[in-house]
Design an enzyme around this catalytic site. Structure first.
Site, PDB file in Angstrom:
ATOM      1  N   HIS A  14       0.818  -1.207   0.000  1.00  0.00           N
ATOM      2  CA  HIS A  14       0.000   0.000   0.000  1.00  0.00           C
ATOM      3  C   HIS A  14       0.858   1.266   0.000  1.00  0.00           C
ATOM      4  O   HIS A  14       1.927   1.328   0.606  1.00  0.00           O
ATOM      5  CB  HIS A  14      -0.889   0.035   1.247  1.00  0.00           C
ATOM      6  N   CYS A  65       0.013   2.703  -4.617  1.00  0.00           N
ATOM      7  CA  CYS A  65      -0.741   3.894  -5.003  1.00  0.00           C
ATOM      8  C   CYS A  65       0.066   5.167  -4.745  1.00  0.00           C
ATOM      9  O   CYS A  65       0.849   5.243  -3.803  1.00  0.00           O
ATOM     10  CB  CYS A  65      -2.060   3.956  -4.228  1.00  0.00           C
TER      11      CYS A  65
END
Length: 343
Positions: A90, A141
């Site tokens: 992440h 991301c």
């Protein structure tokens, strides 16, 4: 006689098992990257450190362990060495709307949810000896800003911002609100089960009141002490470290997406040969395999990875390249095709 350069790597895969942040393809990414760089790019397996959050892993990819592995790699580097840091997991999502105020710095999120920010990676890059190279491949991301001041070689050009990912795909990003909620839960567990931290201090941190960066920093420093990002240290402590902004010739970043985009975590399917992978890592590995023994430049690799992602049916994720012109047209990881020479 010149000393042969060494190639060193730290590879990280965080699937965050048994949590609300669970992903599927990150550990596969890291293991596949290890296989590729050893078999195709001349890395000695002894100089490749793999950190995953599999249950059987003896060295989990916490912030402390990742930073220790990176520092060990950087400190050992000599002139001419080639270093790689590959992260699959992440990223910290600050914003998606490009009209909102600028981000407060990009970050990757280790398995203990104690983020590593661009400023932390920048401090490591500052320690590199002249003539060495440091390549970051981040499949997360908002990864398009992980190296400060790097020149944009392949960057934002798409008008497809904001398109939702395919319905069966997860994205590799944790929002500020989700991170704050998870840290609150961790703090409450500590209050309920341990006496290692002052209960009042934890309570004050929890009651900071908002899911903003100030509140997250307060929780992190209360839970982890000084083992937090430079971003959360008091100004006087950062001044002692004499941090400077990087120049554009320091570091090479291949990011899975633009700074305001999301990277996709692909489930196992026929598209990915029956295994879960990150769309970016899978595309990079496929491009390298299809190149046979020829050397790919960093620019060629990112352009081809972009095209490969489009063929996977993902139109909202655009890998980027940040580095100086010379490094853009240099071979990825310094790879040279095998040649036969005389004695």
């Amino acid at each position: 006689m010149a000393t042969k350069c060494k190639k060193r790597a730290v590879l990280v895969g965080c699937n965050y098992p048994n949590t609300i942040n669970k992903l599927s393809g990150c550990v596969n990414d890291a293991k596949a990257m290890r296989e590729m760089i050893v078999s195709r790019f001349g890395f000695d397996s002894e100089n490749v450190e793999l950190l995953t959050d599999e249950p059987e892993s003896t060295c989990k990819p916490t912030r402390a362990n990742i930073m220790a592995a990176l520092k060990k790699m950087v400190v050992a580097a000599k002139e001419g060495d080639v270093l790689l840091f590959h992260f699959s997991g992440h990223g910290l999502v600050h914003r998606i709307d490009p009209h909102q105020p600028p981000n407060e710095g990009e970050a990757i999120v280790p398995c203990d949810l104690n983020p590593i920010f661009d400023v932390d990676l920048g401090q490591l890059i500052q320690l590199l000896p002249s003539g060495s190279s440091f390549t970051i491949v981040s499949d997360s991301c908002h990864s398009g800003g992980l190296i400060d001041k790097s020149k944009e070689q392949i960057g934002p050009h798409s008008t497809l911002r904001g398109i939702a990912p395919p319905v069966d795909y997860k994205t590799r990003g944790i929002s500020l609100a989700t991170l704050f909620q998870c840290l609150q839960t961790a703090a409450n567990v500590i209050i309920a089960t341990q006496d290692l931290f002052p209960t009042r201090a934890l309570g004050n941190a929890i009651n900071t009141g908002t899911d903003n960066m100030t509140g997250i920093g307060s929780l992190l420093t209360t839970i982890f002490g000084n083992n937090v990002s430079l971003k959360f240290l008091p100004h006087y402590e950062r001044d002692i470290l004499n941090l400077r902004s990087l120049t554009e010739d320091e570091g090479i970043l291949l990011s899975g997406c633009q700074a305001n985009e999301l990277s996709i975590d692909m489930p196992a399917s026929e598209k990915t040969e029956g295994k879960a992978f990150g769309a970016f890592t899978y595309s990079v590995l496929k491009v390298i395999k299809e190149s046979e023994l020829g050397a790919l430049t960093n620019r060629q690799l990112v352009v081809k990875a972009r095209n490969k992602i489009i063929k996977l049916g993902i139109g909202q994720q655009h890998p980027c390249l940040y580095c100086i012109d010379e490094n853009a047209d240099a071979a990825f990881l310094g790879h040279q095709p095998n040649t036969t020479t005389g004695a």
